[in-house]
Design a protein around this motif. Structure first.
Motif, mmCIF file in Angstrom:
data_model
loop_
_atom_site.group_PDB
_atom_site.id
_atom_site.type_symbol
_atom_site.label_atom_id
_atom_site.label_comp_id
_atom_site.label_asym_id
_atom_site.label_seq_id
_atom_site.Cartn_x
_atom_site.Cartn_y
_atom_site.Cartn_z
ATOM 1 N N UNK A 134 0.544 -1.243 -0.023
ATOM 2 C CA UNK A 134 0.070 0.051 -0.040
ATOM 3 C C UNK A 134 0.883 1.359 -0.254
ATOM 4 N N UNK A 135 1.971 1.399 0.761
ATOM 5 C CA UNK A 135 2.888 2.513 0.921
ATOM 6 C C UNK A 135 3.388 2.822 -0.329
ATOM 7 N N UNK A 136 3.983 1.533 -1.016
ATOM 8 C CA UNK A 136 4.579 1.646 -2.098
ATOM 9 C C UNK A 136 3.534 2.261 -3.128
ATOM 10 N N UNK A 137 2.291 1.777 -3.463
ATOM 11 C CA UNK A 137 1.463 2.309 -4.316
ATOM 12 C C UNK A 137 0.991 3.778 -4.182
ATOM 13 N N UNK A 138 0.847 4.273 -2.606
ATOM 14 C CA UNK A 138 0.625 5.577 -2.536
ATOM 15 C C UNK A 138 1.701 6.429 -2.904
ATOM 16 N N UNK A 139 3.054 5.879 -2.819
ATOM 17 C CA UNK A 139 3.885 6.675 -3.315
ATOM 18 C C UNK A 139 4.178 6.942 -4.988
ATOM 19 N N UNK A 140 3.615 5.894 -5.381
ATOM 20 C CA UNK A 140 3.798 5.956 -7.013
ATOM 21 C C UNK A 140 2.622 6.804 -7.505
ATOM 22 N N UNK A 141 1.336 6.780 -6.823
ATOM 23 C CA UNK A 141 0.258 7.669 -7.154
ATOM 24 C C UNK A 141 0.420 9.070 -7.098
ATOM 25 N N UNK A 142 1.464 9.482 -5.971
ATOM 26 C CA UNK A 142 1.986 10.695 -6.092
ATOM 27 C C UNK A 142 2.418 11.351 -7.160
ATOM 28 N N UNK A 143 2.946 10.349 -8.095
ATOM 29 C CA UNK A 143 3.619 10.669 -9.139
ATOM 30 C C UNK A 143 2.821 10.823 -10.368
ATOM 31 N N UNK A 144 1.538 10.691 -10.331
ATOM 32 C CA UNK A 144 0.576 10.551 -11.391
ATOM 33 C C UNK A 144 0.519 11.844 -12.310
ATOM 34 N N UNK A 145 0.659 13.262 -11.586
ATOM 35 C CA UNK A 145 0.726 14.077 -12.555
ATOM 36 C C UNK A 145 2.034 14.173 -13.379
ATOM 37 N N UNK A 146 2.986 13.380 -13.066
ATOM 38 C CA UNK A 146 4.333 13.488 -13.529
ATOM 39 C C UNK A 146 4.867 12.309 -14.205
ATOM 40 N N UNK A 147 3.912 11.566 -14.558
ATOM 41 C CA UNK A 147 3.932 10.344 -15.250
ATOM 42 C C UNK A 147 3.568 10.113 -16.773
#
Length: 594
Positions: A134-147
């Motif tokens: 879950x924490x890993x996915x949360x960290x990935x979703x932070x990058x959504x605007x920049x992915x």
């Protein structure tokens, strides 16, 4: 004459066989990684179709990453034992290529995770199997605007080798191709100037030797000024390209985003240092008086204030001193340091072909390792304490966090190492055996402030200026680099220092400028450590427990939150000011010692 590797006693070598006993074991892991990469490819395009697909992909990625860390760390440390060994060069090169391949093959993951509908993702995360991620996915979703799209991400991953050309060219030119002239040493003998002996010459008691080393070093760099300007500008443009490609506002925002650091932290550092330059100027004026100089030049900066004192610290004595100095951290911490000494974590002495400098490294499945080139001097003693801090941080992180959250962020990486140094400094000042020794140690500590807080902040300001100029479509020429860098030196060192023209070329020597917006972390790390060590030494009953919890938290939280829990708020200017107040107190103490 240096000894060959096989002539060094085993008790002074690290035990890399604890990772791989032989090359066959290493090759088995290489094959496992390749097979796992074939497995993970099967989920490209279908990662988000079911919770099981998401789990299988993340689980495979974790296995690949963990194995690859072992192979990469082992092959590179093995090469560092003797960099001339072509077989080890080949194996470390194989690890490098495999790392690029992993990045390319797995580049589909983040875009596909980000594209999963939020409601569907919440359903997936209710699955017990996925909760560890879950924490890993949360960290990935932070990058959504920049992915970007999967194809665009794959292209960017494939571009990494090309993007590193400027840095590689700098390394080859600076460390392989450039030949420096011969100069006379203290004995009047001709010695070729090198990167390795330059710092020693700058500490020479003979001023003419210092000056000749300084002038010849930068005169040599000046001959290649346009090439170095091209490589540095290329590195700056690389960061700007990746920032723009990912829709960041600037290169500095892209860099700080990874650690969830506000730009205010970076700007506060520069601003608070600017307000405290008078203390630096006072220190340098005192230095001029101690050295009895009419003028103090840039080549006098590293000269010890006490000429006749040569403090020797053999390795066995260094171990005893460090254990005494770190006593305020408690028995649990001391037992860990004793293990590092007893269980062959440390590769102590220099040998022919061994990589220079020092570092702490290792993988999640190994204990930490420390590479040293121990010289029986004060600097080596502090280097050992510094690297033990890194190793303790890594050990606690790995033992208390699952693999995916065991890697602490670079922003906090220098805190544990610097705190060890500060406790050592406090111990040595309290146990100095003479006035000269006390001045020598005071000077050593003040130099840590000068080079780690003030100088690294100057580097950070230089980086900010050159990136902003490039982002504003201004061409960065050699002349532009030199003028910016010279003016910053004049600002930071003050009117009592003769800022020699040659220092304008120093930017060309700094490898860290190719790891953009990295150097400020040395200054913030030192400042955080100053506050934490102050709390520990002042007798705060909870300070040690909070500090150990910080070490154990690894990468489970973002750095600013970790440090707040430990007792220091890096978004508050006071965190920097506390360190600078300590610097001021030490300068005042030095003044009384005249």
């Amino acid at each position: 004459m240096l000894e060959n590797r096989n002539e060094i006693k085993d008790e002074f070598k690290w035990d890399l066989e604890s990772i791989y006993k032989n090359e066959d074991e290493l090759n088995k892991d290489f094959e496992k990684i390749k097979n796992l990469l074939e497995d993970i490819k099967k989920y490209k395009g279908i990662l988000g179709e079911s919770e099981d697909n998401l789990y299988q992909t993340l689980n495979l990625y974790e296995q690949i990453s963990r194995l690859a860390e072992n192979t990469y760390v082992y092959t590179h440390m093995k090469q560092h034992e003797d960099t001339r060994d072509t077989k080890q060069q080949s194996l470390s090169g194989k690890s490098d290529m495999l790392s690029t391949q992993i990045g390319t093959v797995t580049s589909f993951m983040i875009p596909e995770i980000i594209s999963i509908d939020e409601e569907k993702m919440n359903e997936y995360l209710n699955n017990d199997k996925l909760k560890p991620y879950k924490k890993l996915i949360d960290q990935i979703l932070r990058k959504k605007p920049y992915t970007l799209s999967p194809k665009e991400e794959e292209i960017l991953a494939m571009s990494s080798d090309v993007a590193n050309v400027a840095e590689n060219a700098f390394d080859m030119l600076s460390f392989a191709d450039i030949k420096f002239p011969e100069i006379e040493d203290e004995k009047g003998e001709k010695v070729r100037l090198t990167h390795g002996n330059f710092s020693k010459f700058l500490q020479s008691k003979n001023r003419e030797v210092r000056k000749n080393a300084f002038v010849n070093m930068y005169d040599t760099y000046t001959k290649y000024k346009n090439t170095f300007a091209a490589t540095l500008e290329g590195s700056v443009k690389r960061e700007i390209f990746y920032a723009k490609a990912r829709n960041y506002d600037s290169a500095i925002q892209a860099s700080l985003f990874e650690d969830d650091i506000n730009l205010s932290v970076y700007d506060n550092l520069i601003e608070v240092i600017a307000k405290n330059l008078d203390t630096m100027h006072k220190y340098l004026k005192l230095k001029k008086e101690f050295l009895r100089l009419d003028e103090i030049h840039m080549y006098d900066m590293y000269t010890p204030l006490v000429e006749k004192l040569d403090i020797k610290k053999p390795y066995e004595e260094a171990k005893e001193i460090i254990l005494k100095a770190l006593k305020p951290l408690g028995d649990e911490y001391l037992e860990l340091i004793q293990r590092a000494f007893d269980e062959k974590w440390i590769d102590v002495y220099e040998n022919e072909g061994k990589k220079g400098g020092a570092y702490s490294w290792g993988s999640y499945d190994s204990h930490p390792f420390i590479l040293l080139n121990y010289k029986d001097d004060l600097n080596s003693l502090f280097t050992l304490a510094h690297e033990l801090g890194h190793s303790a941080h890594s050990y606690y992180s790995r033992k208390n966090q699952p693999y995916l959250y065991s890697h602490y962020k670079i922003f906090v990486a220098e805190v544990a190492s610097t705190l060890n140094e500060q406790l050592l400094m406090d111990y040595m000042l309290k146990n100095s055996k003479s006035d000269d020794e006390r001045v020598y140690i005071l000077n050593y500590y003040l130099e840590q402030f000068r080079t780690t807080v003030y100088r690294q902040t100057m580097f950070a300001e230089f980086e900010k200026i050159i990136h902003e100029k490039s982002e504003n479509q201004e061409t960065l020429t050699n002349e532009e680099f030199c003028n910016i860098y010279y003016d910053l030196n004049a600002k930071y060192y003050g009117k009592d220092v003769c800022v020699d023209d040659e220092i304008g070329m120093e930017w060309a020597r700094v490898p860290h400028f190719y790891s953009n917006f990295y150097v400020y972390k040395y200054a913030t790390g030192f400042s955080a450590a100053a506050t934490l060590s102050h709390n520990i030494l002042s007798g705060d009953s909870n300070a040690v427990d909070k500090y150990l919890e910080f070490l154990k938290s690894g990468g489970s939280e973002y750095p600013l939150n970790q440090l707040k829990k430990a007792g220091v708020d890096m978004e508050d200017e006071k965190a920097i000011q506390i360190a600078l107040d300590t610097f001021k107190e030490l300068v005042d103490e030095l003044e009384k010692s005249k």
